[in-house]
Design a protein around this motif. Structure first.
Motif, PDB file in Angstrom:
ATOM      1  N   THR A 180       0.826  -1.206   0.000  1.00 34.10           N
ATOM      2  CA  THR A 180       0.000   0.000   0.000  1.00 34.10           C
ATOM      3  C   THR A 180       0.862   1.257   0.000  1.00 34.10           C
ATOM      4  O   THR A 180       0.371   2.330  -0.290  1.00 34.10           O
TER       5      THR A 180
ATOM      6  N   GLU B 173     -12.588   2.355  -2.691  1.00 34.70           N
ATOM      7  CA  GLU B 173     -13.330   2.539  -1.447  1.00 34.70           C
ATOM      8  C   GLU B 173     -14.442   3.570  -1.616  1.00 34.70           C
ATOM      9  O   GLU B 173     -15.571   3.359  -1.186  1.00 34.70           O
TER      10      GLU B 173
ATOM     11  N   ILE C  77     -14.429  -2.375   2.297  1.00 35.88           N
ATOM     12  CA  ILE C  77     -13.348  -3.153   1.706  1.00 35.88           C
ATOM     13  C   ILE C  77     -12.367  -3.630   2.771  1.00 35.88           C
ATOM     14  O   ILE C  77     -12.168  -2.978   3.785  1.00 35.88           O
TER      15      ILE C  77
ATOM     16  N   GLN D  49      -2.096  -6.926   1.956  1.00 35.17           N
ATOM     17  CA  GLN D  49      -0.876  -6.695   1.185  1.00 35.17           C
ATOM     18  C   GLN D  49      -0.157  -8.019   0.965  1.00 35.17           C
ATOM     19  O   GLN D  49       0.014  -8.789   1.892  1.00 35.17           O
TER      20      GLN D  49
ATOM     21  N   LEU E 103     -13.296  -8.863  13.329  1.00 34.19           N
ATOM     22  CA  LEU E 103     -12.769  -7.817  12.458  1.00 34.19           C
ATOM     23  C   LEU E 103     -12.310  -6.651  13.326  1.00 34.19           C
ATOM     24  O   LEU E 103     -12.949  -6.324  14.327  1.00 34.19           O
TER      25      LEU E 103
ATOM     26  N   THR F  16      -2.707   5.943   3.610  1.00 36.83           N
ATOM     27  CA  THR F  16      -1.868   4.741   3.613  1.00 36.83           C
ATOM     28  C   THR F  16      -0.601   4.924   2.803  1.00 36.83           C
ATOM     29  O   THR F  16       0.328   4.156   2.942  1.00 36.83           O
TER      30      THR F  16
ATOM     31  N   SER G 240       1.753   2.761   6.396  1.00 45.35           N
ATOM     32  CA  SER G 240       1.618   1.468   5.734  1.00 45.35           C
ATOM     33  C   SER G 240       2.392   0.405   6.503  1.00 45.35           C
ATOM     34  O   SER G 240       1.987  -0.750   6.571  1.00 45.35           O
TER      35      SER G 240
ATOM     36  N   ILE H  77       0.358  -0.488   9.647  1.00 47.12           N
ATOM     37  CA  ILE H  77      -0.753  -1.351   9.262  1.00 47.12           C
ATOM     38  C   ILE H  77      -0.294  -2.782   9.028  1.00 47.12           C
ATOM     39  O   ILE H  77      -0.889  -3.737   9.505  1.00 47.12           O
ATOM     40  N   GLN H  78       0.809  -2.894   8.310  1.00 51.89           N
ATOM     41  CA  GLN H  78       1.310  -4.219   7.991  1.00 51.89           C
ATOM     42  C   GLN H  78       1.614  -5.015   9.259  1.00 51.89           C
ATOM     43  O   GLN H  78       1.347  -6.212   9.342  1.00 51.89           O
TER      44      GLN H  78
ATOM     45  N   GLU I 297      -1.583  -6.030  11.047  1.00 54.35           N
ATOM     46  CA  GLU I 297      -2.189  -7.144  10.327  1.00 54.35           C
ATOM     47  C   GLU I 297      -1.502  -8.468  10.668  1.00 54.35           C
ATOM     48  O   GLU I 297      -2.146  -9.472  10.927  1.00 54.35           O
TER      49      GLU I 297
ATOM     50  N   ASN J 104      -9.215 -10.220  11.151  1.00 57.80           N
ATOM     51  CA  ASN J 104      -8.924  -9.501   9.917  1.00 57.80           C
ATOM     52  C   ASN J 104      -9.048  -8.017  10.191  1.00 57.80           C
ATOM     53  O   ASN J 104      -9.733  -7.611  11.122  1.00 57.80           O
ATOM     54  N   ILE J 105      -8.411  -7.226   9.362  1.00 56.64           N
ATOM     55  CA  ILE J 105      -8.531  -5.798   9.593  1.00 56.64           C
ATOM     56  C   ILE J 105      -9.212  -5.116   8.413  1.00 56.64           C
ATOM     57  O   ILE J 105      -9.096  -5.545   7.269  1.00 56.64           O
ATOM     58  N   ILE J 106      -9.953  -4.082   8.720  1.00 59.31           N
ATOM     59  CA  ILE J 106     -10.573  -3.237   7.711  1.00 59.31           C
ATOM     60  C   ILE J 106      -9.881  -1.889   7.805  1.00 59.31           C
ATOM     61  O   ILE J 106      -9.895  -1.252   8.852  1.00 59.31           O
ATOM     62  N   ILE J 107      -9.255  -1.494   6.727  1.00 60.21           N
ATOM     63  CA  ILE J 107      -8.493  -0.257   6.737  1.00 60.21           C
ATOM     64  C   ILE J 107      -9.323   0.861   6.115  1.00 60.21           C
ATOM     65  O   ILE J 107      -9.934   0.669   5.068  1.00 60.21           O
ATOM     66  N   THR J 108      -9.360   1.998   6.766  1.00 60.64           N
ATOM     67  CA  THR J 108     -10.008   3.152   6.147  1.00 60.64           C
ATOM     68  C   THR J 108      -9.088   4.357   6.252  1.00 60.64           C
ATOM     69  O   THR J 108      -8.313   4.475   7.195  1.00 60.64           O
ATOM     70  N   GLN J 109      -9.169   5.227   5.272  1.00 62.31           N
ATOM     71  CA  GLN J 109      -8.327   6.414   5.246  1.00 62.31           C
ATOM     72  C   GLN J 109      -9.183   7.654   5.505  1.00 62.31           C
ATOM     73  O   GLN J 109     -10.225   7.812   4.901  1.00 62.31           O
TER      74      GLN J 109
ATOM     75  N   THR K 253     -18.970   3.711   9.647  1.00 66.04           N
ATOM     76  CA  THR K 253     -18.871   2.512   8.822  1.00 66.04           C
ATOM     77  C   THR K 253     -18.351   1.336   9.636  1.00 66.04           C
ATOM     78  O   THR K 253     -18.881   0.234   9.574  1.00 66.04           O
TER      79      THR K 253
END
Lengths: 344, 344
Positions: free
Chosen positions: A74, A87, A97, A101, B66, B74, B80, B83-84, B87, B96-101, B115
């Motif tokens: 990302t 998104e 979503i 990665q 989640l 990101t 990033s 986040i990695q 995860e 699991n992860i849901i990523i939002t910006q 959301t």
DNA sequence: TATATTTGCTTAAACGTTTAAGCAAATATA
DNA sequence: TATATTTGCTTAAACGTTTAAGCAAATATA
């Protein structure tokens, strides 16, 4: 601590003395429910701060309203921009979503696919890892009947929807530009041939040379993984040739950056001695000295189109549609690293 | 097309002539199920290619498995990488992860929170947008009893878990380094005071100047949103002073890059005329000319710690734990933009 | 040997929705 | 006026799990 029970459809039904089914239908604007009831339901829902239980509706309807996105990484502007646009489009339609990665690793990519399938995503939008050759896991997605849309790094054999730019043409545009700058020995540090986009760029490079009646020299065509490090290495390799190139077209911006570092270190004048062109239009191409000429990949458009194609599948899943292959025109952003005129 | 029905726990139960409940327990390794039955269940599950229905178990158990992650963007290496690492840790535990910006936008951030709450995430790990001052939406998360962990951009008033680096100390380290390079008029292009980390950096800067008996000049302390553009503007502002600084400490790498561009354009020698220090150790700081001195923010560690803190909450939700505030030591990466010795 | 405990399951309900089927009342049609 | 259609709901089952309660058989304990 917080023992406030969540309000459900039942609570609304009780308040209004109607059945939960009627509430559900009212909330979904079913035509067989009276306007009066709908209004009342909406009002009570608001009053009780009703939040629909997404898990329950997903279970019942068999749709999770989640879409998986797999990218090599990302932290590149291209991918992050594609994701952002996916998104944006999908959120509007009530989808969320899940981004994963692959880090360019085949194994990590397979894990990601398994994870997404486990999470019951309604579709997967992916760009393949460099390493990926075996398509078994992608076939697995297809065999489950889950919509699969590829972008950028696609694969013809898979026979799925694809959005990308015209790689073959991009090479032509680049070569033409370099020729116009007076370059006669144009090298290409390309990606691996097994990845379709890189193969197309290589073929475009070869054909464009022919078109401009330039000789094709095997020494000047190199495959690589396009990391900064390999960009450095392959540039050194080119500099060690008896007959050096006067231009280098690198199939990725990161590798182009590595190449530029070597050129700067060796005090080779760019673009006068050697002109340089990258691919991807990463923001840093506009930050380094000299600024690197590159190809704009239309990340926004790619992201949006990918989302639209998914939505098309989601909306009428029964009809077997013909495949969408959308190839966008690439755009060359000419900067100092290849523009000799600014130095005359 | 693909009419293969998914195998459920019931199918396994039928094959073995036991109840679905027994199958569920066997798969969860319940102590009240015999080894023999467990083995048989696992074997049949494998044979039938059983995939647990995540939605059903989530609905029943009230846990979605989640975790939502909110970042300003990101496409920065810092986020990033965080986040990695989040995860990586969470995937191992079945999350699991849901990523939002948020794109630094308050409105987008609020939408993201809604959301994520709608998607019934089991927890939220977030770094706040620059714009965010009103904490109402974050309070909403807390009031729902959903674990909230902040990193990097946190906020004291919220009273939640936090992972970040020591911003106050970082400023001290930077000022000390610049003083050791002979700088006497050190400017600071900082972030907005209302964001805690930037406030800490500003306070650290002020206190460090005092410690080294340097005068504090109001003209040399500027707040900004730390984009490339503002980095350029604020640098120009500093250059327009009658009494120019001999060093500039910028609270973000992107703004530092903008500042560097201006310095290069104005042919001001870096670091000899003006030394430059950034913050964040983004990869491009090592790519530009001259390479920019910066602070390493330990993104890997921050990501992992944030995930661990969440898991702690998830595992024993009943016990009201005391808050985790983890402050990591920052590390200064000295490069050409502030290291005069390499130029002597 | 009689009672208590443990083992290894089953039964039945529940999580919060959606949806097919059906039914009475209201309205339209002939 | 008699029949057909439409409207506006209800009923009941289902999605695939998990889990509390319970029960018979096996084992342990006194």
């Amino acid at each position: 601590m917080n023992t406030k029970k969540k309000t459900t459809i039942k609570d609304i039904a009780n308040v209004l003395n109607i059945s939960p089914a009627a509430v559900s239908k009212a909330l979904h604007n079913d035509s067989r429910i009276s306007e009066k009831t709908k209004k009342a339901v909406r009002q009570v829902a608001k009053n009780l701060n009703y939040q629909p239980n997404h898990l329950a509706s997903a279970l019942r309807s068999g749709k999770s309203k989640l879409v998986g996105v797999i990218v090599p990484r990302t932290n590149s502007n291209f991918f992050s921009s594609v994701i952002q646009n996916i998104e944006e489009v999908l959120n509007k339609e009530g989808y969320n979503i899940i981004i994963t990665q692959s880090n360019e690793s085949y194994k990590k990519e397979c894990d990601s696919i398994d994870t997404l399938l486990f999470t019951q995503v309604d579709g997967i939008i992916a760009s393949m890892a460099n390493e990926t050759i075996d398509l078994f896991y992608y076939e697995k997605i297809k065999s489950k009947g889950i919509p699969l849309i590829l972008f950028d790094r696609g694969e013809n054999d898979l026979n799925v929807d694809y959005i990308g730019i015209n790689d073959y043409d991009s090479s032509h545009v680049i070569v033409k530009h370099l020729v116009s700058q007076g370059c006669k020995r144009i090298a290409h540090i390309g990606g691996f041939k097994h990845t379709r986009i890189y193969n197309n760029r290589i073929n475009g490079y070869i054909d464009a040379l022919k078109k401009h009646h330039l000789p094709l020299d095997d020494e000047l065509l190199i495959e690589s993984n396009l990391t900064i490090e390999e960009g450095r290495e392959k540039m050194k390799q080119l500099l060690s040739l008896k007959n050096r190139p006067d231009a280098v077209y690198v199939a990725g911006d990161y590798a182009a950056l590595g190449a530029l570092q070597v050129l700067n270190e060796e005090k080779i004048s760019v673009p006068n001695e050697i002109a340089l062109v990258g691919f991807g239009n990463e923001p840093f191409t506009d930050m380094v000295t000299p600024r690197i000429t590159s190809i704009n990949q239309h990340s926004e458009e790619i992201g949006k189109q990918a989302a639209f194609v998914f939505l098309k599948h989601a909306k009428n899943s029964i009809i077997k549609q013909k495949l969408d292959k959308k190839i966008l025109d690439a755009e060359l952003i000419i900067r100092d690293s290849s523009n000799k005129k600014t130095f005359l």
